[in-house]
Design a protein around this motif. Structure first.
Motif, PDB file in Angstrom:
ATOM      1  N   ALA A 170     -14.670 -38.350  24.997  1.00  0.00           N
ATOM      2  CA  ALA A 170     -15.355 -38.744  23.772  1.00  0.00           C
ATOM      3  C   ALA A 170     -14.816 -37.973  22.576  1.00  0.00           C
ATOM      4  CB  ALA A 170     -16.857 -38.527  23.914  1.00  0.00           C
ATOM      5  N   ASP A 171     -14.330 -36.761  22.797  1.00  0.00           N
ATOM      6  CA  ASP A 171     -13.710 -35.997  21.722  1.00  0.00           C
ATOM      7  C   ASP A 171     -12.333 -36.550  21.379  1.00  0.00           C
ATOM      8  OD1 ASP A 171     -15.878 -34.159  21.688  1.00  0.00           O
ATOM      9  OD2 ASP A 171     -14.996 -33.093  23.392  1.00  0.00           O
ATOM     10  N   ARG A 172     -11.640 -37.050  22.391  1.00  0.00           N
ATOM     11  CA  ARG A 172     -10.246 -37.471  22.227  1.00  0.00           C
ATOM     12  C   ARG A 172     -10.109 -38.891  21.689  1.00  0.00           C
ATOM     13  NH1 ARG A 172      -8.794 -35.845  27.048  1.00  0.00           N
ATOM     14  NH2 ARG A 172      -8.489 -37.830  28.091  1.00  0.00           N
ATOM     15  N   VAL A 173     -11.029 -39.761  22.055  1.00  0.00           N
ATOM     16  CA  VAL A 173     -10.936 -41.170  21.641  1.00  0.00           C
ATOM     17  C   VAL A 173     -11.557 -41.329  20.259  1.00  0.00           C
ATOM     18  CG1 VAL A 173     -11.673 -43.523  22.186  1.00  0.00           C
ATOM     19  CG2 VAL A 173     -11.007 -41.972  24.034  1.00  0.00           C
ATOM     20  N   PRO A 174     -10.863 -41.983  19.319  1.00  0.00           N
ATOM     21  CA  PRO A 174     -11.444 -42.188  17.991  1.00  0.00           C
ATOM     22  C   PRO A 174     -12.655 -43.117  18.046  1.00  0.00           C
ATOM     23  CG  PRO A 174      -9.397 -43.421  18.204  1.00  0.00           C
ATOM     24  CD  PRO A 174      -9.515 -42.555  19.424  1.00  0.00           C
ATOM     25  N   LEU A 175     -13.515 -43.015  17.042  1.00  0.00           N
ATOM     26  CA  LEU A 175     -14.721 -43.842  17.024  1.00  0.00           C
ATOM     27  C   LEU A 175     -14.400 -45.321  16.851  1.00  0.00           C
ATOM     28  CD1 LEU A 175     -17.099 -41.536  14.961  1.00  0.00           C
ATOM     29  CD2 LEU A 175     -17.287 -42.106  17.387  1.00  0.00           C
ATOM     30  N   ALA A 176     -13.260 -45.635  16.250  1.00  0.00           N
ATOM     31  CA  ALA A 176     -12.833 -47.034  16.111  1.00  0.00           C
ATOM     32  C   ALA A 176     -11.375 -47.142  16.525  1.00  0.00           C
ATOM     33  CB  ALA A 176     -13.018 -47.514  14.676  1.00  0.00           C
ATOM     34  N   SER A 177     -11.018 -48.203  17.231  1.00  0.00           N
ATOM     35  CA  SER A 177      -9.652 -48.403  17.732  1.00  0.00           C
ATOM     36  C   SER A 177      -9.145 -49.761  17.260  1.00  0.00           C
ATOM     37  CB  SER A 177      -9.619 -48.331  19.264  1.00  0.00           C
ATOM     38  OG  SER A 177     -10.060 -47.070  19.727  1.00  0.00           O
ATOM     39  N   ASP A 178      -8.147 -49.752  16.391  1.00  0.00           N
ATOM     40  CA  ASP A 178      -7.570 -50.966  15.821  1.00  0.00           C
ATOM     41  C   ASP A 178      -6.592 -51.589  16.813  1.00  0.00           C
ATOM     42  OD1 ASP A 178      -6.426 -52.962  14.312  1.00  0.00           O
ATOM     43  OD2 ASP A 178      -5.873 -51.676  12.632  1.00  0.00           O
ATOM     44  N   PRO A 179      -6.756 -52.872  17.167  1.00  0.00           N
ATOM     45  CA  PRO A 179      -5.841 -53.475  18.143  1.00  0.00           C
ATOM     46  C   PRO A 179      -4.424 -53.683  17.622  1.00  0.00           C
ATOM     47  CG  PRO A 179      -7.413 -55.097  17.339  1.00  0.00           C
ATOM     48  CD  PRO A 179      -7.854 -53.773  16.811  1.00  0.00           C
ATOM     49  N   ALA A 180      -4.253 -53.905  16.317  1.00  0.00           N
ATOM     50  CA  ALA A 180      -2.930 -54.270  15.797  1.00  0.00           C
ATOM     51  C   ALA A 180      -1.872 -53.202  16.062  1.00  0.00           C
ATOM     52  CB  ALA A 180      -3.023 -54.596  14.303  1.00  0.00           C
ATOM     53  N   PRO A 181      -2.094 -51.920  15.706  1.00  0.00           N
ATOM     54  CA  PRO A 181      -1.063 -50.920  15.998  1.00  0.00           C
ATOM     55  C   PRO A 181      -0.808 -50.744  17.488  1.00  0.00           C
ATOM     56  CG  PRO A 181      -2.807 -49.986  14.599  1.00  0.00           C
ATOM     57  CD  PRO A 181      -3.236 -51.362  14.996  1.00  0.00           C
ATOM     58  N   ALA A 182      -1.859 -50.862  18.292  1.00  0.00           N
ATOM     59  CA  ALA A 182      -1.691 -50.701  19.741  1.00  0.00           C
ATOM     60  C   ALA A 182      -0.841 -51.831  20.300  1.00  0.00           C
ATOM     61  CB  ALA A 182      -3.061 -50.668  20.419  1.00  0.00           C
ATOM     62  N   ARG A 183      -1.079 -53.050  19.837  1.00  0.00           N
ATOM     63  CA  ARG A 183      -0.264 -54.179  20.310  1.00  0.00           C
ATOM     64  C   ARG A 183       1.193 -54.009  19.904  1.00  0.00           C
ATOM     65  NH1 ARG A 183      -3.641 -59.876  20.158  1.00  0.00           N
ATOM     66  NH2 ARG A 183      -5.512 -59.120  21.229  1.00  0.00           N
ATOM     67  N   LEU A 185       2.769 -51.226  19.315  1.00  0.00           N
ATOM     68  CA  LEU A 185       3.322 -50.117  20.085  1.00  0.00           C
ATOM     69  C   LEU A 185       3.722 -50.550  21.489  1.00  0.00           C
ATOM     70  CD1 LEU A 185       3.842 -47.010  20.070  1.00  0.00           C
ATOM     71  CD2 LEU A 185       1.544 -46.760  21.011  1.00  0.00           C
ATOM     72  N   LEU A 186       2.905 -51.437  22.085  1.00  0.00           N
ATOM     73  CA  LEU A 186       3.154 -51.856  23.461  1.00  0.00           C
ATOM     74  C   LEU A 186       4.000 -53.121  23.563  1.00  0.00           C
ATOM     75  CD1 LEU A 186      -0.421 -51.248  24.955  1.00  0.00           C
ATOM     76  CD2 LEU A 186       1.593 -49.779  25.145  1.00  0.00           C
ATOM     77  N   GLY A 187       4.373 -53.684  22.430  1.00  0.00           N
ATOM     78  CA  GLY A 187       5.181 -54.897  22.456  1.00  0.00           C
ATOM     79  C   GLY A 187       4.415 -56.133  22.880  1.00  0.00           C
ATOM     80  N   LEU A 188       3.119 -56.165  22.563  1.00  0.00           N
ATOM     81  CA  LEU A 188       2.272 -57.315  22.892  1.00  0.00           C
ATOM     82  C   LEU A 188       2.166 -58.248  21.699  1.00  0.00           C
ATOM     83  CD1 LEU A 188      -0.560 -55.335  24.711  1.00  0.00           C
ATOM     84  CD2 LEU A 188       1.070 -56.898  25.792  1.00  0.00           C
ATOM     85  N   PRO A 189       1.807 -59.512  21.938  1.00  0.00           N
ATOM     86  CA  PRO A 189       1.657 -60.460  20.822  1.00  0.00           C
ATOM     87  C   PRO A 189       0.632 -59.962  19.815  1.00  0.00           C
ATOM     88  CG  PRO A 189       1.568 -61.602  22.943  1.00  0.00           C
ATOM     89  CD  PRO A 189       1.530 -60.136  23.241  1.00  0.00           C
ATOM     90  N   GLY A 190       0.928 -60.150  18.533  1.00  0.00           N
ATOM     91  CA  GLY A 190      -0.002 -59.723  17.497  1.00  0.00           C
ATOM     92  C   GLY A 190      -1.230 -60.592  17.420  1.00  0.00           C
ATOM     93  N   ALA A 191      -1.085 -61.852  17.813  1.00  0.00           N
ATOM     94  CA  ALA A 191      -2.209 -62.776  17.784  1.00  0.00           C
ATOM     95  C   ALA A 191      -2.467 -63.292  19.196  1.00  0.00           C
ATOM     96  CB  ALA A 191      -1.909 -63.947  16.838  1.00  0.00           C
TER      97      ALA A 191
END
Length: 390
Positions: A170-183, A185-191
């Protein structure tokens, strides 16, 4: 530590990746407060990087289930004997067992009998099943560091010293996680919709859950071809096991396997198929809808259900923390594609997604307590009290 006192030595044991993830930050917090401390024991890469002398690798204890432990018992007994001999020679100022209670509590009991202060970091689920163990836990350790808020009250009611420190995740994970940068970073489709799949980290876990999870992806792909799938793999064994399951049960389904990066994969997703355990908590902290599944050996299942050892209504951490069914969970014979597939689709289309995120956010705030610092301070207080008493 007080001026003039020698830096303490700590014996630590972490039995798998989740324990190693807790142990690394704990070692850093201890070293920050007691410079020059020595750390030895059973450790994974995070603990080793933090400064622990790993006598044995953490994955030597990566065994799940009652029946599975019986099969590995001779090896585990030899390991425990060797570890105890080395720890007795070192004479640590404290022993900290991180999770893996079936192994750690026996080590702790033997060391406590020799005057070593002992700590269990992460409570066994004694409040959920085999509650009679609480007495033996109190006999084995001087302190239980609890990562879930309701555990400390349970121990207090049974006169066992315990403190709620919060959860490092809970300390390490941010309170909000945006999918766009993660996608990106991982080479996943943006939409388009993405489903993350986490079949576990232990070999036995992946062997039991990999095939039905892979078959579920085939079921989903046949009905929703626009779905993209990402599967973060905890270690090489998990990757090899799940890749084999995909080849057999979903040969034509493109699944993006990534090494590690579970938090990024969760952030990139719209829904998650996940095995029960710490990964369900991480999924909740990233605020993603999920379907939780769990399978154990048949003997373990019979002992859990047939003998009435389980005392709780739920087994997934989000439901346990909320005290209600936030997410669907399926056990044993329910873990099959015609059950899991529709459940995943329902999570993708949840009309109450906003209220689910609110519930996950509330859990996040409750658990976010700077856990590693609190745990380190509690351990050092125990060491200081023992040194004063000498």
């Amino acid at each position: 530590m007080a001026d003039g006192e020698s830096a303490p030595t700590f014996g630590l044991v972490a039995g798998e990746a989740s324990g190693d993830n807790l142990g690394g930050p704990l070692i850093r917090a201890l070293a920050e407060r007691a410079p020059g401390s020595r750390f030895v024991g059973i450790a994974g890469p995070r603990m080793s990087e933090a400064g622990c002398d790993a006598w044995y690798p953490a994955d030597t204890l990566a065994v799940m289930g009652l029946a599975e432990i019986l099969r590995h018992l001779p090896r585990l007994l030899r390991l425990r004997r060797d570890l105890l001999e080395r720890l007795v020679r070192v004479a640590p100022d404290a022993f900290v067992g991180i999770d893996s209670p079936e192994f750690n509590l026996r080590v702790a009991r033997a060391l406590k009998a020799r005057g070593v202060p002992t700590v269990q970091y992460v409570s066994p689920q004694v409040w959920a099943w085999r509650q009679g163990r609480v007495r033996s836990i109190g006999q084995a350790v001087d302190l239980v560091l609890c990562v879930l808020p309701f555990e400390a009250a349970f121990y207090e009611a049974h006169a066992v010293r315990a403190v709620f420190v919060g959860h490092p995740l809970a300390d390490r994970v941010p309170l909000a996680s945006d999918p766009a940068p993660a996608r990106a970073l991982l080479g996943l489709p943006g939409a388009g919709p993405v489903v993350a799949v986490l079949p576990g980290s232990r070999r036995g876990e992946v062997a039991r859950l990999g095939p039905p999870f892979a078959a579920t992806l085939a079921w989903l792909a046949a009905r929703r071809p626009e779905l993209a799938f990402v599967a973060p793999m905890a270690n090489p064994d998990a990757r090899a096991g799940f890749a084999a399951a995909l080849r057999e049960h979903a040969p034509d389904v493109p699944v993006h396997l990534v090494d590690g990066r579970a938090q990024d994969a969760l952030a990139a997703s719209d829904a998650v198929l996940v095995t029960s355990g710490t990964a369900t908590l991480e999924t909740a902290l990233v605020k993603r809808p999920m379907v939780v599944a769990y399978r154990v050996a048949p003997l373990t299942s019979w002992l859990l259900r047939g003998v009435g050892l389980v005392k709780t209504e739920f087994f997934s951490q989000p439901n346990l923390l909320a005290g209600r069914a936030l997410v669907p969970e399926f056990f044993q014979e329910q873990v099959r594609p015609d059950v899991l597939g529709p459940a995943v689709l329902a999570q993708l289309e949840r009309p109450d997604r906003a209220s689910l995120i609110d519930a996950f956010t509330e859990i996040h705030h409750v658990l976010r307590r700077d856990a590693s610092a609190r745990a380190a301070e509690a351990v050092l207080d125990l060491v200081a009290a023992r040194r004063t008493a000498r």
